[in-house]
Scaffold this active site. Structure first.
Site, short mmCIF file in Angstrom:
data_model
loop_
_atom_site.label_atom_id
_atom_site.label_comp_id
_atom_site.label_asym_id
_atom_site.label_seq_id
_atom_site.Cartn_x
_atom_site.Cartn_y
_atom_site.Cartn_z
N ARG A 195 80.34 -10.01 26.45
CA ARG A 195 79.34 -11.05 26.79
C ARG A 195 79.47 -12.14 25.75
NH1 ARG A 195 73.09 -10.45 28.59
NH2 ARG A 195 74.23 -9.91 30.48
N HIS B 264 78.62 -14.76 35.84
CA HIS B 264 77.99 -13.45 35.61
C HIS B 264 78.34 -12.54 36.81
CE1 HIS B 264 75.53 -10.45 34.02
NE2 HIS B 264 74.34 -11.01 34.05
N GLN C 142 76.42 -9.15 37.70
CA GLN C 142 75.11 -9.32 38.33
C GLN C 142 75.25 -9.46 39.84
OE1 GLN C 142 71.88 -9.39 36.75
NE2 GLN C 142 71.34 -9.13 38.91
#
Ligand code: CP
Length: 296
Positions: free
Chosen positions: A102, A129, A132
């Site tokens: 990240r 992302h 997600q």
């Protein structure tokens, strides 16, 4: 050897397979089935930014799959003292089986992946992302079946979650309407490549006929110092129960969390029956397990 920096790194068939597998793994876990194909495998998780869901999903996921996860942050590792990411990639490639990162700098992921001889997962960057989105697609499918051909609305900041929804529209073949204030629109080049994506100004227009409405915080990690300016710029972009009333009757609402009640969402929205945000968060575990299983 495959890596997952973006939804575009996989084919539609592979992504749908991972989403289906996530639901299978969820059912197996709930039935008490022990499934440990990753015995002896180690995931190194590099976090330059805070995390609750992504970290816990990877750490718990590796444990449940029979493997092990190591948490590495910049402060307590040599990364914070300037060791080049390419050197870290070479070293970790000799010790662990897979790495997640990240970072606020997407290029760091690319530099790592160019040198590493093990798979790399984007655990969120300033650009994308993708983990997600696996959980979001799983959650939609579990409630409403395939998202193909459905209408999705993204309201708010044209940042990493919005970019990821643009990629998802292409890969999962749904229509996406984005409502962002001027100056906070997503990357124009990414938009141009996607005919299923339409940029509008008013949230009310974006949610018309929507089967799914999504938002994210107005000041993502790295933008905290702009919070006051952003609260002013995003006025009128709050997702409320009244806004959801303008969408399809069976609309779902998702938020990747953490949420700022009173900013991008009204105080009551996460408690509304149309919100599936808690389930969406829970599905991070199952979809990241499916991703780990696929890559390893
Ligand atoms: N949505 C999400 O990525 O949550 P965390 O920042 O807690 O990992």
């Amino acid at each position: 050897m495959r890596s997952f920096l973006s939804l575009l790194d996989f084919t539609t068939q592979e992504l749908v397979g991972i989403v289906d597998r996530a639901t299978e793994l969820k059912v197996m876990l709930k039935a008490g089935e022990v499934h440990q194909p990753l015995q002896g495998k180690t995931l190194a998780m590099i976090f330059e930014l805070s995390s609750t869901r992504t970290r816990v999903a990877f750490e718990t996921g590796m444990f449940q799959l029979g493997g092990h996860a190591i948490f590495i942050d910049s402060q307590s590792s040599q990364l914070g003292r300037g060791e080049p990411i390419e050197d870290s990639a070479r070293v970790l490639s000799g010790m662990v089986d897979i790495v997640s990162i990240r970072t606020i700098n997407h290029q760091l992921l690319e530099k790592f992946a160019n040198v590493a001889s093990i798979p790399l997962i984007n655990a969120m960057s300033n650009t994308l992302h993708p983990c997600q989105l696996l959980a979001d697609m799983q959650t939609f499918q579990e409630h409403r079946g395939s998202i193909e051909g459905k209408q999705v609305a993204f309201i708010g900041d044209g940042y990493n979650m919005c970019n990821s929804y643009i990629n998802a529209a292409q890969q999962f073949n749904f229509n996406l309407r984005i409502a962002c204030p001027i100056g906070f629109q997503p990357d124009a080049a990414r938009l141009q490549k996607n005919t299923q994506v339409q940029l509008v100004t008013a949230p009310e227009e974006a949610v018309k006929n929507a089967d799914l409405v999504v938002t994210d915080v107005w000041s993502s990690m790295g933008h905290e110092e702009e919070q006051t300016r952003r609260i002013n710029a995003f006025k009128g972009y709050q997702v409320t129960t009244q806004l959801l009333d303008l969408a399809n009757k069976d609309v779902l609402f998702m938020h990747c969390l953490p949420a700022h009640r009173g900013e991008e969402i009204s105080q009551d929205l996460l408690d509304d029956k149309r919100s599936v945000a808690w389930e969406e968060a829970g599905n991070r575990l199952h979809s990241q397990k499916a991703l780990l299983e696929f890559l390893l």
